[in-house]
Scaffold this active site. Sequence first.
Site: not given
Ligand code: ADP
Length: 487
Positions: A389, A292, A258, A241, A183
């Site tokens: 961050e 990161c 990560e 995470g 994804k």
């Molecule tokens: P950022 O805020 O920098 O976009 P995220 O951690 O939200 O960082 O996003 C990193 C990835 O995680 C993206 O592919 C995002 O769609 C996905 N993501 C965000 N929220 C969730 C969630 N609740 N469960 C699974 N994946 C998620």
Amino acid sequence: MITKEKVNIKPGKLFIDGKWVDSVSGKTFNTINPATEEVLTMVAEGDREDIDHAVKAARKAFEEGPWRKTDARDRGKILLKIMDLIEKNKEELAWLETLDNGKPISETTTADIPLVLDCLLYYAGWADKIHGETIPVRGEFLNYTIREPVGVVGQIIPWNFPLLMAVWKIAPAIACGNTMVLKPAEQTPLSALRLGEFSQEAGLPDGVLNIVTGYGPTAGAALAEHMDVDKIAFTGEYITGRLIMQAASKNLKRVSLELGGKSPNIVFADSDIDSAVNGAMTGIFFNQGEVCCAGSRLFLEKSIHDEFVDKLSDKASSLRVGNPEDAGTQMGAQISKEQFDKILGYIDSGKQEGAKLVTGGERCGNKGYFIKPTVFDEVNNNMKIAREEIFGPVVSAITFDDVDDMVRKSNFSIYGLAAAVWTKDIKKAHKLARELKAGTIWINTYNTFDAASPFGGFKQSGFGRELGIHTLELYTQVKSVWINLGN
Ligand code: ADP
């Protein structure tokens, strides 16, 4: 170099079981160019049902498809073919990345794409070298181990290095014989979809790699929760995470994370100051600070502080920020309005908490999400800008004269992704390499990467190491086989 106009930007579909399909709901979302705020194209919005279809396809490919019977060396060959296709289309991919992410074309051509190619080459070489051991057990037995793929792997990636993050995840997973549901981040889906096309052209069997574009809380969460996914690999924010871990606990799928960082970049008076200034620049302004492991806390030894801050602010203020499509641009646009606002919010908080704004601190131009390279001085390690961050071009300089205190402060963070030390004293360098709590330590360099060297975090920067031999552990499981040689 091909021109931007030659880049084929078409509406994106989901890639499931080797077919390009619309989402079940028929919904789509737009992906924009953050440098112009204009829509590039629309992409299918995958959700729970689409994830389920993709997982089923991956399961079928893992259990029944030709993939199980594909020789290890031939898995390597497929990776090499993907690499060749990327190499052949590298200019188009560099453009796609620049347009979708806002990072300079000079960076996508010299950093993103070469790192992508190297990662594929590296794991292609591993495919036929992943093997077990024979173990000298007590008694009349033969005992040996087999390293088997984990199974169906969910991979959720961020938007800061879209294609590179996709390849960091799919290359070792393919080398080890897994099947995948990837994804991409909703902000940057285009290069991953192109990767799907290349994987098919390279002969990866249907269902081995499935790509579902969509949002995190819907498609991402469905993947992390899915009961038939054996492992989830995630790169992104530490808050996400935590959600991934909770979701993964439903079927106890394996997890590797990560996450973020607040990495200390430590400069001693006995270093080569000009190199250290360049290192500090790369450390925080490379990729608009959307890294990161960015060197966002800059620890400066007192005696060189003034000289260093002067040199750094001169360089920062003359950095060429602007149109990522211009070959001479050094810093492009932040990824989104949301990130742009968040960074400006941190800049405000730095000012309010009493840090001294030396340069930058505001948007650049009035269109696109550009922010000026920003240097804060007189920062206290407890301020919000030193703790959280920012994921933007904002560095916080902290002065030190006591090394033990500086080490304590460097380690005083929920994160532990990377740290750097600038000194000519080899003893000091190695000593600090031991004392700093981080997964990567750079001495007299910053942001140095190689597909062969492991990368990952201590503390809340996550766990599991990507790249190098270590990723093979994430994508394989060990089976112990006993054979009775006695009566
Ligand atoms: P950022 O805020 O920098 O976009 P995220 O951690 O939200 O960082 O996003 C990193 C990835 O995680 C993206 O592919 C995002 O769609 C996905 N993501 C965000 N929220 C969730 C969630 N609740 N469960 C699974 N994946 C998620």
